[in-house]
Design a protein around this motif. Structure first.
Motif, PDB file in Angstrom:
ATOM      1  N   LEU A  81     -18.733  -3.766  28.414  1.00  0.00           N
ATOM      2  CA  LEU A  81     -18.230  -2.502  28.260  1.00  0.00           C
ATOM      3  C   LEU A  81     -18.504  -2.027  26.677  1.00  0.00           C
ATOM      4  O   LEU A  81     -18.937  -1.221  26.296  1.00  0.00           O
TER       5      LEU A  81
ATOM      6  N   ILE B 252     -10.947   0.941  20.753  1.00  0.00           N
ATOM      7  CA  ILE B 252     -12.343   1.284  20.489  1.00  0.00           C
ATOM      8  C   ILE B 252     -12.883   2.416  20.112  1.00  0.00           C
ATOM      9  O   ILE B 252     -14.111   2.507  19.839  1.00  0.00           O
ATOM     10  N   ILE B 253     -11.982   3.477  19.973  1.00  0.00           N
ATOM     11  CA  ILE B 253     -12.602   4.803  19.274  1.00  0.00           C
ATOM     12  C   ILE B 253     -12.702   4.619  17.903  1.00  0.00           C
ATOM     13  O   ILE B 253     -13.727   5.068  17.167  1.00  0.00           O
TER      14      ILE B 253
ATOM     15  N   ASN C 221      -7.403  -0.402  30.917  1.00  0.00           N
ATOM     16  CA  ASN C 221      -7.326  -0.583  32.239  1.00  0.00           C
ATOM     17  C   ASN C 221      -7.834  -1.828  32.899  1.00  0.00           C
ATOM     18  O   ASN C 221      -7.460  -2.689  33.778  1.00  0.00           O
TER      19      ASN C 221
ATOM     20  N   GLU D   3      -8.357   4.344  27.553  1.00  0.00           N
ATOM     21  CA  GLU D   3      -7.667   3.834  28.926  1.00  0.00           C
ATOM     22  C   GLU D   3      -8.511   3.087  29.512  1.00  0.00           C
ATOM     23  O   GLU D   3      -8.016   2.085  30.266  1.00  0.00           O
ATOM     24  N   LYS D   4      -9.581   3.719  29.726  1.00  0.00           N
ATOM     25  CA  LYS D   4     -10.624   2.953  30.628  1.00  0.00           C
ATOM     26  C   LYS D   4     -10.884   1.736  30.187  1.00  0.00           C
ATOM     27  O   LYS D   4     -10.964   0.692  31.108  1.00  0.00           O
TER      28      LYS D   4
ATOM     29  N   LYS E   3      -7.935  17.304  22.478  1.00  0.00           N
ATOM     30  CA  LYS E   3      -8.584  16.439  21.981  1.00  0.00           C
ATOM     31  C   LYS E   3      -7.867  14.995  21.914  1.00  0.00           C
ATOM     32  O   LYS E   3      -8.546  13.944  22.414  1.00  0.00           O
TER      33      LYS E   3
ATOM     34  N   ILE F  71      -8.287  13.497  25.671  1.00  0.00           N
ATOM     35  CA  ILE F  71      -9.672  13.124  26.040  1.00  0.00           C
ATOM     36  C   ILE F  71     -10.117  11.845  25.593  1.00  0.00           C
ATOM     37  O   ILE F  71     -10.553  11.020  26.031  1.00  0.00           O
ATOM     38  N   MET F  72      -9.609  11.715  23.938  1.00  0.00           N
ATOM     39  CA  MET F  72      -9.820  10.258  23.625  1.00  0.00           C
ATOM     40  C   MET F  72      -8.934   9.228  24.166  1.00  0.00           C
ATOM     41  O   MET F  72      -9.349   7.976  24.157  1.00  0.00           O
ATOM     42  N   LYS F  73      -7.722   9.534  24.533  1.00  0.00           N
ATOM     43  CA  LYS F  73      -6.618   8.739  25.300  1.00  0.00           C
ATOM     44  C   LYS F  73      -7.288   8.446  26.807  1.00  0.00           C
ATOM     45  O   LYS F  73      -7.461   7.050  27.067  1.00  0.00           O
ATOM     46  N   MET F  74      -7.974   9.214  27.226  1.00  0.00           N
ATOM     47  CA  MET F  74      -8.780   8.774  28.498  1.00  0.00           C
ATOM     48  C   MET F  74      -9.653   7.717  28.284  1.00  0.00           C
ATOM     49  O   MET F  74     -10.209   6.987  29.056  1.00  0.00           O
ATOM     50  N   THR F  75     -10.368   8.163  27.383  1.00  0.00           N
ATOM     51  CA  THR F  75     -11.653   6.941  27.100  1.00  0.00           C
ATOM     52  C   THR F  75     -11.051   5.635  26.771  1.00  0.00           C
ATOM     53  O   THR F  75     -11.427   4.644  27.153  1.00  0.00           O
TER      54      THR F  75
ATOM     55  N   LEU G  80     -21.143   0.241  24.199  1.00  0.00           N
ATOM     56  CA  LEU G  80     -20.853   1.499  23.192  1.00  0.00           C
ATOM     57  C   LEU G  80     -21.881   1.060  21.878  1.00  0.00           C
ATOM     58  O   LEU G  80     -21.788   1.989  21.175  1.00  0.00           O
TER      59      LEU G  80
END
Lengths: 161, 199
Positions: free
Chosen positions: B194, B103-104, B38, B34-35, B25, B28-32, B198
């Motif tokens: 972006l 952003i999460i 970045n 990071e976008k 988990k 997954i949230m880290k990937m989101t 959301l």
């Protein structure tokens, strides 16, 4: 928190499918990982807008494939080389060189197809019905049938060569 | 390979992937997250390199500060030091604030409000920096001339060729600043879009 939990669960359940889509449209491990990350982000973005009008996997395929196509357009290139290492991220205990060779061949065949054909082929290999393929790709069901016949013919010719 | 073999190979890939589910988990949230982060990676890298150069120059000025032997050269030295240390630090801090926006967690409204505030601050800093750089050019010049060639240009003045060179530098700076500022606006707008997506 509920959204986050539901989302992570969804990604965890379908990470294999996402891996397949992203590996099909990329040719290096780095590019695949980047596309995977972008796909997860796109799914997160639109997660709340999903209205259960279609199956969640149908929606996921649609987002994943659209993201892959946009990614390809941005990078302005088509994947061509088949680096099986990135397909077989996969450090299996039961290392099977025969299967890996077949997988390489399969990807070689898939890479000879254009972007749309590749997507259709992926869905067909995933055992999706014509109706589902039509929903994901936006093509008419009859058109899907015609295209599949053409793709299979193309593949057969390539395999004979 | 026959069609059935293709299907079997594909199915085995599915099985292998199924056995190797490795995303947690957190990942997954880290990937989101990071976008989003970045989007500011390149800007941060450029600004960090710029800041390091500025800090190195500041150390150079500080070490040789006693060579600025008149009150007006010393004043120019102090102003130069202030310019090349304060501004890069503020820009890096503003960028860090944006990059650290989570952003999460938090509501969309709060995130957008925080981001807009941070973005406006960053752009305001950039505009200030651009204007200040034109003024500081004339402040840094006597300091650089004194420290690098031991010449007090307040006393000997500038040769006509040097004035021409200065004019060229000002023109180049104008175009460079405009290009840089547009780049900033582009990145910050993309990140804002972006965030709005959301909603």
């Amino acid at each position: 928190m509920i959204k986050e939990k539901a989302f992570t669960q969804l990604i965890q359940e379908h990470q294999g499918m996402l891996f397949k889509v992203t590996s099909l449209y990329t040719d290096t491990k780095e590019d695949q990982e980047d596309l995977f990350q972008e796909t997860v982000f796109q799914l997160w973005k639109y997660f709340e807008t999903f209205r259960n009008e279609s199956k969640i996997t149908t929606w996921m395929y649609r987002v994943a494939m659209n993201t892959a196509i946009t990614h390809l357009r941005k990078s302005k290139k088509r994947p061509n080389a088949v680096a099986v290492e990135h397909l077989v991220m996969l450090k299996t205990e039961n290392h099977d060189p025969v299967w890996e060779d077949r997988l390489r061949q399969l990807y070689q065949q898939l890479n000879k197809l254009n972007v749309l054909e590749k997507g259709i082929m992926l869905l067909l290999l995933e055992d999706k019905s014509y109706k589902e393929i039509s929903e994901i790709t936006g093509l008419a069901p009859s058109n899907v049938g015609t295209r599949i016949s053409r793709i299979k013919k193309k593949l057969r010719e390539n395999l004979v060569k | 390979m026959e069609w059935e073999e293709l299907q079997a190979t594909w199915a085995q890939l599915g099985q292998e992937l199924e056995e190797q589910k490795k995303l947690t988990k957190e990942i997954i949230m880290k990937m989101t997250q990071e976008k989003f982060t970045n989007k500011f990676r390149t800007l941060t890298q450029i600004e960090t390199v710029g800041a390091i150069i500025c800090y190195a120059a500041a150390i150079g000025v500080l070490v040789n500060f006693n060579e600025l032997n008149t009150w007006y050269l010393a004043l120019c030295g102090i102003l130069t030091l202030a310019f090349i240390t304060i501004l890069p630090t503020m820009v890096l801090r503003a960028l860090a604030k944006i990059r650290n926006l989570n952003i999460i967690q938090g509501t969309f409204k709060d995130n957008l409000r925080t981001y807009t505030k941070a973005k406006n601050h960053l752009l305001r800093l950039q505009r200030t920096g651009i204007m200040a750089s034109f003024v500081s050019l004339f402040i840094c010049l006597p300091v650089a001339a004194k420290l690098l060639s031991n010449k007090n240009i307040f006393e000997i003045g500038l040769k006509p060729t040097a004035w021409i060179g200065l004019g060229v530098v000002v023109i180049l700076m104008f175009f460079f600043s405009r290009w840089g500022y547009r780049g900033y606006k582009k990145v910050t707008s993309a990140a804002e879009n972006l965030l709005r997506d959301l909603e």
